[in-house]
Write an enzyme that holds these catalytic residues in place. Sequence first.
Site, PDB file in Angstrom:
ATOM      1  N   ARG A  56      -5.404  -6.009   4.631  1.00  6.99           N
ATOM      2  CA  ARG A  56      -5.133  -4.571   4.581  1.00  6.99           C
ATOM      3  C   ARG A  56      -4.207  -4.130   5.716  1.00  6.99           C
ATOM      4  O   ARG A  56      -4.343  -3.049   6.279  1.00  6.99           O
ATOM      5  CB  ARG A  56      -6.445  -3.757   4.599  1.00  6.99           C
ATOM      6  CG  ARG A  56      -7.385  -4.069   3.451  1.00  6.99           C
ATOM      7  CD  ARG A  56      -6.786  -3.717   2.103  1.00  6.99           C
ATOM      8  NE  ARG A  56      -7.670  -4.123   1.010  1.00  6.99           N
ATOM      9  CZ  ARG A  56      -7.526  -5.254   0.317  1.00  6.99           C
ATOM     10  NH1 ARG A  56      -6.540  -6.080   0.591  1.00  6.99           N
ATOM     11  NH2 ARG A  56      -8.345  -5.550  -0.663  1.00  6.99           N
ATOM     12  N   SER A  87     -12.033   2.007  -2.423  1.00  7.22           N
ATOM     13  CA  SER A  87     -12.886   1.283  -1.487  1.00  7.22           C
ATOM     14  C   SER A  87     -12.709   1.861  -0.086  1.00  7.22           C
ATOM     15  O   SER A  87     -11.597   1.927   0.428  1.00  7.22           O
ATOM     16  CB  SER A  87     -12.514  -0.196  -1.500  1.00  7.22           C
ATOM     17  OG  SER A  87     -13.344  -0.922  -0.627  1.00  7.22           O
ATOM     18  N   GLU A 117     -11.103   1.241   5.513  1.00  4.96           N
ATOM     19  CA  GLU A 117      -9.881   0.819   4.827  1.00  4.96           C
ATOM     20  C   GLU A 117      -9.079   2.058   4.486  1.00  4.96           C
ATOM     21  O   GLU A 117      -7.845   2.068   4.554  1.00  4.96           O
ATOM     22  CB  GLU A 117     -10.254   0.046   3.568  1.00  4.96           C
ATOM     23  CG  GLU A 117      -9.087  -0.333   2.684  1.00  4.96           C
ATOM     24  CD  GLU A 117      -9.537  -1.131   1.476  1.00  4.96           C
ATOM     25  OE1 GLU A 117      -8.988  -0.898   0.389  1.00  4.96           O
ATOM     26  OE2 GLU A 117     -10.428  -1.974   1.600  1.00  4.96           O
TER      27      GLU A 117
END
Length: 297
Positions: free
Chosen positions: A171, A221, A291
């Site tokens: 990420r 998410s 995230e």
Amino acid sequence: MVVNLTEQFKDIKILKNEPLSNYTWTKTGGKAEFLAFPTSVDQTQALLEFAQQNQIPVTVLGNASNLIVSDNGIVGLTLILTEMKKITVAGERITAEAGAAYVKTTQVAQAAGLTGMEFAAGIPGSIGGGVYMNAGAYGGETDYILETAQVLDQNGSVVTMTNAELDFGYRHSKVQDNGGIVLAATFKLKPGNKTLIQMEMDHLNYLRKSKQPLEYPSCGSVFKRPKGHFAGKLIHDSGLQGYRSGGAEVSKKHAGFIVNVDHATATDYENVIKHVQETVWDKFKIKLETEVRVIGK
């Protein structure tokens, strides 16, 4: 802001004091002081140059699917790149502009008989956001297939960065560190069977629909995967599914998601995130990192 951007750039759609809740996937967020929709690299360059000359802060959004905008909004100039959405195919390569939807790009790949991008068939973000965050799902990640990215650097120059130069991680990409703006990306895929590619995309979308709370607005998410663990399982094992602050709730369907069940605010989301982090730390001594990006005043 002293400078009136709408007067300076009459050929670009620019809205003043526009609620960003109209654009975020959580349906939350305050107002953007100025919200611009450039349709080309030239327009994006011109806006960035003007902002720098006048010391106007700039925030760049793509599909606004994996972020939370503060209820206090965003000062300065906010760019939404969704009008830059051209997708082209040349042999085994696909080039997509930053605002192109990742889902749409996978569909173009399938139609061209190119395989390798199926993992992204359900990723709701844009190509620019996908490169910026090294978006991934179901065992695939953007860096597995990305060859180069066109980036507008902080000096206003358009540069081409290779996969290696983007220094991808989980990420993460170099663009997060250097303040650049992703303008387009070129992916190197492989020839495949159109029917089999579509079957794999349908299968992954079925899994996504069956496991994720797509019936509610969300930011996808929320937490990164801690090394050796799964964020959703830690949250589930902490008994947090159904925990709610205002209109934001830890999904009862998938603990890794926070959903807007009743006119939630960004503050509601931030409160739930903080509570989840504190609870998981108290129970397991594991730090959950977000995230999702939280931006704004």
